[in-house]
Enzyme design. Structure first.
Site, PDB file in Angstrom:
ATOM      1  N   GLY A   1       0.771  -1.238   0.000  1.00 64.44           N
ATOM      2  CA  GLY A   1       0.000   0.000   0.000  1.00 64.44           C
ATOM      3  C   GLY A   1       0.802   1.288   0.000  1.00 64.44           C
TER       4      GLY A   1
ATOM      5  N   GLU B   1       3.813   4.087   6.349  1.00 69.73           N
ATOM      6  CA  GLU B   1       2.581   3.307   6.202  1.00 69.73           C
ATOM      7  C   GLU B   1       1.553   4.129   5.426  1.00 69.73           C
ATOM      8  OE1 GLU B   1       1.190   0.719   5.772  1.00 69.73           O
ATOM      9  OE2 GLU B   1       0.630  -0.266   7.626  1.00 69.73           O
ATOM     10  N   ASP B   2       0.721   3.448   4.652  1.00 67.86           N
ATOM     11  CA  ASP B   2      -0.302   4.161   3.887  1.00 67.86           C
ATOM     12  C   ASP B   2      -1.440   4.622   4.788  1.00 67.86           C
ATOM     13  OD1 ASP B   2      -1.118   1.551   4.390  1.00 67.86           O
ATOM     14  OD2 ASP B   2      -1.740   1.128   2.327  1.00 67.86           O
TER      15      ASP B   2
ATOM     16  N   ASP C   1      -5.674   2.136  10.544  1.00 65.74           N
ATOM     17  CA  ASP C   1      -7.111   1.913  10.715  1.00 65.74           C
ATOM     18  C   ASP C   1      -7.344   1.453  12.163  1.00 65.74           C
ATOM     19  OD1 ASP C   1      -9.788   1.545   9.903  1.00 65.74           O
ATOM     20  OD2 ASP C   1      -9.423  -0.462   9.172  1.00 65.74           O
TER      21      ASP C   1
ATOM     22  N   LYS D   1      -7.389   6.926  10.471  1.00 62.34           N
ATOM     23  CA  LYS D   1      -8.813   6.917  10.808  1.00 62.34           C
ATOM     24  C   LYS D   1      -8.940   6.888  12.330  1.00 62.34           C
ATOM     25  CE  LYS D   1     -10.264   4.067   6.799  1.00 62.34           C
ATOM     26  NZ  LYS D   1     -10.758   2.733   6.405  1.00 62.34           N
TER      27      LYS D   1
ATOM     28  N   PHE E   1     -14.338   3.083   3.933  1.00 67.92           N
ATOM     29  CA  PHE E   1     -13.386   2.328   3.120  1.00 67.92           C
ATOM     30  C   PHE E   1     -12.968   3.161   1.906  1.00 67.92           C
ATOM     31  CE2 PHE E   1     -11.954  -0.729  -0.045  1.00 67.92           C
ATOM     32  CZ  PHE E   1     -11.027  -1.426   0.705  1.00 67.92           C
TER      33      PHE E   1
ATOM     34  N   ASP F   1      -5.957  -0.410  -2.091  1.00 66.69           N
ATOM     35  CA  ASP F   1      -6.705  -1.236  -3.040  1.00 66.69           C
ATOM     36  C   ASP F   1      -8.008  -1.780  -2.489  1.00 66.69           C
ATOM     37  OD1 ASP F   1      -5.346  -3.113  -1.234  1.00 66.69           O
ATOM     38  OD2 ASP F   1      -6.131  -4.649  -2.580  1.00 66.69           O
TER      39      ASP F   1
ATOM     40  N   ARG G   1      -5.038   0.689  -6.810  1.00 67.51           N
ATOM     41  CA  ARG G   1      -3.791   1.232  -6.245  1.00 67.51           C
ATOM     42  C   ARG G   1      -3.189   2.327  -7.109  1.00 67.51           C
ATOM     43  NH1 ARG G   1      -2.241  -2.114  -2.063  1.00 67.51           N
ATOM     44  NH2 ARG G   1      -2.498  -4.359  -2.345  1.00 67.51           N
TER      45      ARG G   1
HETATM   46  P1  IMP Z   1      -5.062  -1.812  10.627  1.00 70.14           P
HETATM   47  O1  IMP Z   1      -4.196  -2.944  11.089  1.00 70.14           O
HETATM   48  O2  IMP Z   1      -6.513  -2.054  10.927  1.00 70.14           O
HETATM   49  O3  IMP Z   1      -4.593  -0.466  11.126  1.00 70.14           O
HETATM   50  O4  IMP Z   1      -5.039  -1.807   9.055  1.00 70.14           O
HETATM   51  C1  IMP Z   1      -3.987  -1.386   8.333  1.00 70.14           C
HETATM   52  C2  IMP Z   1      -4.011  -1.958   6.935  1.00 70.14           C
HETATM   53  O5  IMP Z   1      -5.339  -2.280   6.470  1.00 70.14           O
HETATM   54  C3  IMP Z   1      -3.501  -0.925   5.993  1.00 70.14           C
HETATM   55  O6  IMP Z   1      -2.097  -1.032   5.853  1.00 70.14           O
HETATM   56  C4  IMP Z   1      -4.230  -1.223   4.715  1.00 70.14           C
HETATM   57  O7  IMP Z   1      -3.510  -2.170   3.979  1.00 70.14           O
HETATM   58  C5  IMP Z   1      -5.535  -1.822   5.153  1.00 70.14           C
HETATM   59  N1  IMP Z   1      -6.617  -0.814   5.155  1.00 70.14           N
HETATM   60  C6  IMP Z   1      -7.172  -0.184   6.213  1.00 70.14           C
HETATM   61  N2  IMP Z   1      -8.142   0.657   5.850  1.00 70.14           N
HETATM   62  C7  IMP Z   1      -8.231   0.573   4.502  1.00 70.14           C
HETATM   63  C8  IMP Z   1      -9.055   1.228   3.517  1.00 70.14           C
HETATM   64  O8  IMP Z   1      -9.944   2.073   3.801  1.00 70.14           O
HETATM   65  N3  IMP Z   1      -8.833   0.876   2.219  1.00 70.14           N
HETATM   66  C9  IMP Z   1      -7.888  -0.030   1.846  1.00 70.14           C
HETATM   67  N4  IMP Z   1      -7.098  -0.662   2.734  1.00 70.14           N
HETATM   68  C10 IMP Z   1      -7.255  -0.364   4.052  1.00 70.14           C
HETATM   69 MG    MG Z   2      -0.769  -1.106   4.351  1.00 67.40          MG
END
Ligand code: IMP
Ligand code: MG
Length: 180
Positions: free
Chosen positions: A48, A103-104, A107, A135, A156, A163, A169
């Site tokens: 990402g 990091e992209d 969440d 977020k 989302f 993606d 992407r």
């Molecule tokens: P976390 O572990 O819940 O913080 O999620 C992180 C990963 O989930 C990110 O590196 C993304 O790859 C994916 N992710 C979280 N939110 C989104 C979104 O809205 N769109 C696409 N990928 C997401």
């Molecule tokens: Mg990611």
């Protein structure tokens, strides 16, 4: 509003290319003033973060920056538990080094918390996190984010590296899922 369709879902433009680039410039200014003169290894979390990392690195123009890439894979077999991810492709010795993780999006925060824990476990002297998107309403664990590009609602999104089932992407702008 510009709309696109990826697989079965409709997405509507929510963050323009210009707004993304502006956020990256701001991050780069802050990072430059704090990191200038330090020897830093930037860790780009694939897939990402590839576009964000490229744009940020070009903007930052740090003389002594090293950039490396890693992927996260779920542990296989008996080690598989919850959110734990194995770091794949990281060959550098991180002992005593200054690390900035790229990091992209953050969440729930579980992914970045796990990466930070593992990078610290490899003996890094200092570990910072730069995320383009955050977020805040979605956060479920304690994380320390040093550089944040944009705070966004708990929807989302795709584009600019992110993606939906492998697609989206390559989009320059960021799009938000339109509910059915
Ligand atoms: P976390 O572990 O819940 O913080 O999620 C992180 C990963 O989930 C990110 O590196 C993304 O790859 C994916 N992710 C979280 N939110 C989104 C979104 O809205 N769109 C696409 N990928 C997401
Ligand atoms: Mg990611």
């Amino acid at each position: 509003m510009k709309r696109i369709k990826l697989w079965d879902k409709e997405f509507e433009i929510s963050i323009s290319e210009g707004k993304i680039q502006q956020a990256i410039k701001k991050m780069a200014d802050q990072m430059r003033s704090e990191l200038e003169g330090k020897e830093v290894i930037f860790l780009c979390i694939l897939n990402g973060s590839f576009i964000f990392s490229a744009d940020l690195m070009k903007e930052l123009e740090l003389a002594d920056a090293e950039i490396t890439f890693l992927k996260l894979a779920s542990y296989s077999g008996t080690q598989s538990s919850g959110n734990l991810k194995e770091l794949i492709g990281l060959n550098e010795n991180l002992q005593g080094r200054n690390i900035v993780i790229l990091e992209d999006i953050v969440d729930s925060g579980f992914t970045i918390a796990d990466v930070v824990r593992q990078v610290k476990g490899k003996g890094a002297a200092d570990v910072k996190v730069a995320t383009l998107l955050f977020k805040p309403d979605s956060l479920k664990t304690e994380v320390s984010l040093n550089y944040i590009g944009l705070e966004i609602p708990n929807d989302f999104i795709v584009g600019y590296g992110l993606d939906y089932n492998g697609r989206g992407r390559n989009l320059k702008d960021i799009y938000t899922l339109v509910p059915d």
